[in-house]
Design an enzyme around this catalytic site. Structure first.
Site, short mmCIF file in Angstrom:
data_model
loop_
_atom_site.label_atom_id
_atom_site.label_comp_id
_atom_site.label_asym_id
_atom_site.label_seq_id
_atom_site.Cartn_x
_atom_site.Cartn_y
_atom_site.Cartn_z
N ASP A 166 0.82 -1.21 0.00
CA ASP A 166 0.00 0.00 0.00
C ASP A 166 0.85 1.26 0.00
O ASP A 166 1.96 1.27 0.56
CB ASP A 166 -0.89 0.05 1.25
CG ASP A 166 -2.04 -0.94 1.20
OD1 ASP A 166 -2.07 -1.78 0.28
OD2 ASP A 166 -2.91 -0.87 2.10
N HIS A 186 3.74 -2.07 3.29
CA HIS A 186 3.63 -0.70 2.78
C HIS A 186 4.93 -0.30 2.08
O HIS A 186 6.01 -0.41 2.69
CB HIS A 186 3.36 0.29 3.92
CG HIS A 186 2.03 0.10 4.58
ND1 HIS A 186 1.81 -0.89 5.52
CD2 HIS A 186 0.85 0.76 4.42
CE1 HIS A 186 0.55 -0.83 5.92
NE2 HIS A 186 -0.05 0.16 5.28
#
Length: 207
Positions: free
Chosen positions: A33, A175
């Site tokens: 992400d 992430h």
């Protein structure tokens, strides 16, 4: 620290969201992400290439606009792209129409039928609006949260948590962000090595 493994009750209460994927293969779904950004996203791409791994990148529209060349690198490497809103909005704190418009602004760049709400924060009304605006949209959550964004989490503990809880069919959330990089840089090459030796393959989520 948040729970590493998503509780079954949470998944049951939100059946319109996808938390994991049943697979006949010994398979792990890696997801990243918040990119694309310099340094971190290319690092991830390099590690994935070493293991012939495919992943799903839930991209922030604003980062795509700022770093189009890195976005192209992700696509050219054969990974799947997902929508993560244009400005990383928290759904519970955002007016529904503003949330929809932000989603659509990112959709113009990603063109994806996969969406992951930032912070796992999305109202039922927003789910309905997004699915109406984008037929076939699938809202993708996760089954394993690495918590690599937690600045108080030691990289070694992050690694231990991910290895302990991940099973075949799980979607693991990392992430590709500067905040997460101190942990991601340590964890990702090590989990890939361990999982590869255990016979796992790494697939992207079908768009």
């Amino acid at each position: 620290m948040p729970l590493v493994k998503t509780p079954w009750l949470v998944k049951k209460l939100k059946p319109r969201l996808t938390w994991d994927i049943k697979s006949a293969d010994r398979c792990i779904y890696l997801t990243f992400d918040d990119g694309p950004i310099p340094i971190v996203t290319p690092f991830v791409l390099n590690i994935l290439q070493q293991y012939n791994a495919k992943a799903t990148f839930f991209c922030i529209g604003d980062n795509i606009s700022k770093h189009p060349e890195i976005f192209e690198q992700v696509k050219n490497a054969g990974h799947t792209i997902g929508n993560h809103t244009y400005n990383h909005l928290r759904g519970w704190e955002t007016d529904d129409q503003i949330y929809l418009e932000n989603f659509l602004e990112a959709d113009r760049l990603t063109g994806s039928k996969l969406f992951r709400p930032p912070y796992a924060s999305i109202k039922r009304s927003q789910v309905k609006l997004l699915k109406a605006a984008k037929p076939g949209l699938e809202i993708i959550m996760w089954n394993i949260l690495s918590a690599d964004y937690d600045v108080d989490l030691k990289p070694e503990k992050c690694l231990q948590n991910v290895l302990k809880h991940t099973r075949s069919g799980d979607m693991v959330l990392f992430h590709d962000s500067l905040k997460a990089f101190p942990r991601l840089e340590y964890v990702l090459p090590r989990v890939m090595e361990v999982w590869s030796k255990e016979g796992y393959v790494f697939k992207s989520i079908e768009d």
